[in-house]
Design a protein around this motif. Structure first.
Motif, short mmCIF file in Angstrom:
data_model
loop_
_atom_site.label_atom_id
_atom_site.label_comp_id
_atom_site.label_asym_id
_atom_site.label_seq_id
_atom_site.Cartn_x
_atom_site.Cartn_y
_atom_site.Cartn_z
N MET A 153 43.51 41.48 28.47
CA MET A 153 42.20 41.95 28.05
C MET A 153 41.23 41.97 29.23
O MET A 153 40.52 42.94 29.46
CB MET A 153 41.69 40.98 26.98
CG MET A 153 40.73 41.55 25.99
SD MET A 153 40.29 40.23 24.87
CE MET A 153 41.29 40.63 23.49
N ALA A 154 41.26 40.88 30.00
CA ALA A 154 40.37 40.79 31.17
C ALA A 154 40.70 41.88 32.17
O ALA A 154 39.80 42.55 32.70
CB ALA A 154 40.52 39.42 31.82
N GLY A 155 41.99 42.08 32.43
CA GLY A 155 42.38 43.06 33.43
C GLY A 155 42.05 44.47 33.00
O GLY A 155 41.55 45.29 33.78
N TRP A 156 42.31 44.77 31.73
CA TRP A 156 42.14 46.14 31.25
C TRP A 156 40.67 46.51 31.14
O TRP A 156 40.26 47.61 31.48
CB TRP A 156 42.82 46.28 29.88
CG TRP A 156 43.07 47.71 29.51
CD1 TRP A 156 42.14 48.64 29.24
CD2 TRP A 156 44.34 48.34 29.42
NE1 TRP A 156 42.74 49.84 28.96
CE2 TRP A 156 44.10 49.69 29.06
CE3 TRP A 156 45.65 47.91 29.58
CZ2 TRP A 156 45.14 50.58 28.87
CZ3 TRP A 156 46.67 48.82 29.39
CH2 TRP A 156 46.41 50.14 29.04
N SER A 157 39.85 45.56 30.67
CA SER A 157 38.46 45.91 30.41
C SER A 157 37.61 45.91 31.67
O SER A 157 36.47 46.38 31.64
CB SER A 157 37.86 44.93 29.40
OG SER A 157 37.85 43.64 29.95
N SER A 158 38.16 45.41 32.80
CA SER A 158 37.33 45.29 34.00
C SER A 158 37.02 46.63 34.66
O SER A 158 36.12 46.72 35.47
CB SER A 158 38.01 44.40 35.03
OG SER A 158 37.99 43.09 34.60
N TYR A 159 37.79 47.67 34.35
CA TYR A 159 37.62 48.99 34.98
C TYR A 159 37.80 48.85 36.49
O TYR A 159 36.96 49.23 37.28
CB TYR A 159 36.25 49.57 34.64
CG TYR A 159 36.11 51.03 34.97
CD1 TYR A 159 36.96 51.97 34.40
CD2 TYR A 159 35.15 51.48 35.85
CE1 TYR A 159 36.85 53.30 34.70
CE2 TYR A 159 35.02 52.81 36.16
CZ TYR A 159 35.88 53.73 35.58
OH TYR A 159 35.76 55.05 35.89
N ASN A 160 38.92 48.26 36.88
CA ASN A 160 39.18 47.98 38.28
C ASN A 160 40.69 47.99 38.46
O ASN A 160 41.42 47.44 37.65
CB ASN A 160 38.58 46.60 38.60
CG ASN A 160 38.81 46.20 40.03
OD1 ASN A 160 39.84 46.51 40.61
ND2 ASN A 160 37.86 45.49 40.58
N SER A 163 42.37 44.56 38.99
CA SER A 163 42.46 43.78 37.76
C SER A 163 43.58 44.29 36.88
O SER A 163 44.36 43.50 36.33
CB SER A 163 41.15 43.88 36.98
OG SER A 163 40.08 43.55 37.79
N LEU A 164 43.67 45.60 36.77
CA LEU A 164 44.69 46.19 35.89
C LEU A 164 46.08 45.84 36.39
O LEU A 164 46.95 45.42 35.63
CB LEU A 164 44.49 47.70 35.83
CG LEU A 164 45.38 48.42 34.83
CD1 LEU A 164 45.12 47.88 33.45
CD2 LEU A 164 45.12 49.89 34.87
N THR A 252 39.04 39.63 39.14
CA THR A 252 38.28 40.13 40.29
C THR A 252 36.81 40.34 39.95
O THR A 252 35.92 40.02 40.72
CB THR A 252 38.88 41.46 40.76
OG1 THR A 252 40.26 41.28 40.95
CG2 THR A 252 38.24 41.92 42.05
N GLU A 253 36.55 40.89 38.76
CA GLU A 253 35.19 41.31 38.42
C GLU A 253 34.35 40.20 37.81
O GLU A 253 33.19 40.39 37.52
CB GLU A 253 35.24 42.48 37.44
CG GLU A 253 35.85 43.75 38.00
CD GLU A 253 34.96 44.41 39.03
OE1 GLU A 253 33.78 44.03 39.13
OE2 GLU A 253 35.46 45.27 39.75
N PHE A 259 33.72 33.28 35.09
CA PHE A 259 34.78 32.91 36.03
C PHE A 259 35.14 31.44 35.86
O PHE A 259 36.31 31.06 35.89
CB PHE A 259 34.33 33.21 37.45
CG PHE A 259 35.30 32.76 38.49
CD1 PHE A 259 36.50 33.41 38.65
CD2 PHE A 259 35.03 31.67 39.28
CE1 PHE A 259 37.40 32.99 39.58
CE2 PHE A 259 35.93 31.23 40.23
CZ PHE A 259 37.12 31.90 40.37
N ALA A 260 34.10 30.61 35.66
CA ALA A 260 34.36 29.18 35.48
C ALA A 260 35.23 28.93 34.26
O ALA A 260 36.04 28.01 34.25
CB ALA A 260 33.04 28.43 35.35
N MET A 261 35.09 29.77 33.23
CA MET A 261 35.93 29.58 32.05
C MET A 261 37.38 29.88 32.36
O MET A 261 38.28 29.22 31.85
CB MET A 261 35.43 30.47 30.91
CG MET A 261 34.24 29.86 30.21
SD MET A 261 33.49 30.97 29.07
CE MET A 261 34.30 30.49 27.58
#
Lengths: 364, 159
Positions: A153-160, A163-164, A252-253, A259-261
């Motif tokens: 989810m984090a990788g896909w939604s980052s638009y980067n 990340s993907l 990355t984003e 990020f701390a989480m």
């Protein structure tokens, strides 16, 4: 002094439970209050734990690379993590313009929630467990595989693209290594005959499984430690983060508290994996017992069970940290080769060995 | 045949990984002895640099304020950056002859790359590399240094 010795985590927990039941007449309300207390206790345990693990990781890394590690903030640098946390809190929680804002903000929460869920069936001390579910091991392996959803989810939604790529890699990685983790867990389930965490710990009363089960259990212990290192995305299997190639992979984003989480989730996952390894292979809170030497076993019982559990857990955490600072990173194809050509066949053969051993009674 | 290769690969892999873990485990358990970090600003009083460290070019003078530089300008020619500039003068000898000697030995620290070529080129060992390294200043002009002390002379017997 005598009174102090009799106080244990389980007596405190049952005391609180009895007090709640007697003061609050409504059973549902009493239960929910108890759950809230348990959750708060868990958080109060986890946040300092993450601080300790972060400090420990830096010190271990430093010593293994012939340097001091943090030594400026506080005595021996022990407040470095506090300073870092303050820095992360002060930072702006940026959401990129092109990103899917809902999923982007949801992903770190999912990461933390999944690893908090896995903590439920872990026995921290004698009779001190949040939820002694009868399918504990199955529950742990089922919930821990949900962590990949947070990463994807984090990788896909980052638009980067970084990340993907990181998210896709971690998908392949976790799906593969789940198998070895499962098979090595099964070897203990075969020996114990139960999926319940408390049963597994009690079955090691006459000796930990790693001693009683000798060679096959040692093999499955090694496989479990390797595969679970891969599952929590730590170096040398850190292809999802891949600092060297993908800047920071799936996060990355992310900045600031989000990020701390992720960082929190990473350290809680490290603790969980070690705690499960300690519970299944090294006896959890069970003190070091040898067969039926009553006197020896009795002396060992004087050390509190929570200390036994934490000691074993931190031993495995140390080993996983040593992996990180010793071994070179793997390429993606090497990663999959290691799993599909080596770990999986070996653990399959090992499962058969354990089964034969359990049927014939060839263990101590 | 395949199986023996397979087992050998696993054995070699496990063995080399354990060797690595032994090394890092040694570093961890012997941290007090093995740590190589110099805690620089704290140990400034006792810090000694290693022999081959090249900090800046200096010209050693003895107790009579005499140096060994003949003013041959070999270092100036050897320097790839034009760091060294030697201004010479003609000095009257006691026997009435004139002899070439240095007036000022100008050294631009800001241009120097510490390549050591000037020290190698010097035929009379007049200059050497010092082990100082705290060179930062607020004004660039302070980096232009004159290496020969005021009123210094060439040492007896150096040609």
């Amino acid at each position: 002094m005598n009174l102090l010795l009799t106080i244990s985590f389980s007596s405190v927990a049952s005391g609180i439970h009895n007090w709640l039941v007697s003061t609050i007449p409504n059973e549902l309300l009493a239960k929910s209050v108890e759950m809230v207390i348990a959750g708060i206790c868990l958080l109060l345990f986890l946040v300092p734990l993450c601080f300790i693990l972060g400090y420990m990781e830096r010190k271990v890394a430093g010593f293994m690379q012939m340097r001091y590690g943090p030594n400026r903030v506080g005595p021996y640098g022990s407040l470095q993590i506090v300073a870092d946390t303050v820095k992360l809190v002060m930072k702006e929680g940026l959401t990129p313009t092109g990103s899917d804002k809902f999923l982007f903000n949801l992903a770190p929460v999912i990461m933390v929630v999944t690893c908090m869920l896995v903590l439920a069936p872990i026995a921290f001390a004698k009779d001190f467990q949040i939820w002694d579910i009868n399918i504990g091991v199955l529950y742990v392996s089922a919930i821990s595989s949900l962590a990949v959803i947070g990463i994807l989810m984090a990788g896909w939604s980052s638009y980067n693209k970084y990340s993907l790529l990181g998210a896709m890699r971690s998908g392949a990685q976790i799906v593969s290594y789940e198998l070895s983790v499962g098979l090595s867990l099964i070897s203990i389930v075969i020996l114990t005959g139960s999926l319940k965490m408390s049963d597994i710990v009690m079955s090691q009363e006459t000796g930990w499984w790693i001693i009683r089960g000798h060679i096959p259990v040692i093999i499955s212990f090694v496989i479990f430690v390797i595969a679970s290192t891969a599952e929590i995305n730590r170096a040398p299997f850190d292809l999802a983060e891949a600092e060297q190639e993908l800047t920071a992979g799936f996060h990355t984003e992310y900045a600031g508290m989000k990020f701390a989480m992720f960082l929190l989730a990473e350290y809680i996952n490290l603790f969980i994996v070690s705690a499960i390894a300690a519970t299944l292979f090294l006896g959890g809170w069970m003190p070091f017992h040898i067969g039926h030497w009553q006197e020896f076993n009795h002396i060992m019982d004087f050390v509190p069970s929570s200390l036994w559990f934490l000691g074993k857990t931190f031993f495995i955490i140390f080993i996983i940290m040593q992996f990180r600072w010793t071994f070179p990173r793997l390429r993606v194809d090497q990663l999959l080769t290691l799993e599909w050509k080596y770990l999986l066949p070996i653990s399959m053969v090992n499962t058969i060995l354990v089964t034969v051993m359990a049927i014939m009674g060839w263990h101590f | 045949m395949f199986l023996t290769d397979y087992i050998r690969t696993v054995y070699k892999g496990v063995r080399s990984l354990l060797t690595g873990m032994k090394t890092t485990g040694y570093y961890f358990t012997h941290a007090r002895k093995e740590i190589k970090t110099e805690e620089y600003p704290d140990n400034r009083a006792t810090l000694t640099m290693f022999d081959r460290f090249k900090g800046e070019v200096v010209m050693p003078h003895d107790e009579n304020n005499e140096h060994r530089c003949t003013g041959c300008q070999a270092c100036e020619i050897a320097c790839p950056n034009g760091t060294i500039k030697i201004i010479t003068k003609q000095e009257l000898q006691p026997d009435g002859k004139k002899k070439k000697a240095i007036d000022t030995f100008v050294y631009h620290l800001e241009l120097c790359t510490m390549c050591n070529l000037c020290v190698v080129a010097c035929p009379s060992d007049a200059i050497k590399m010092a082990q100082t390294f705290e060179h930062s200043v607020y004004d660039k002009k302070q980096l232009k240094k004159v290496l020969n002390n005021p009123g210094s002379k060439i040492m007896e017997g150096v040609e």
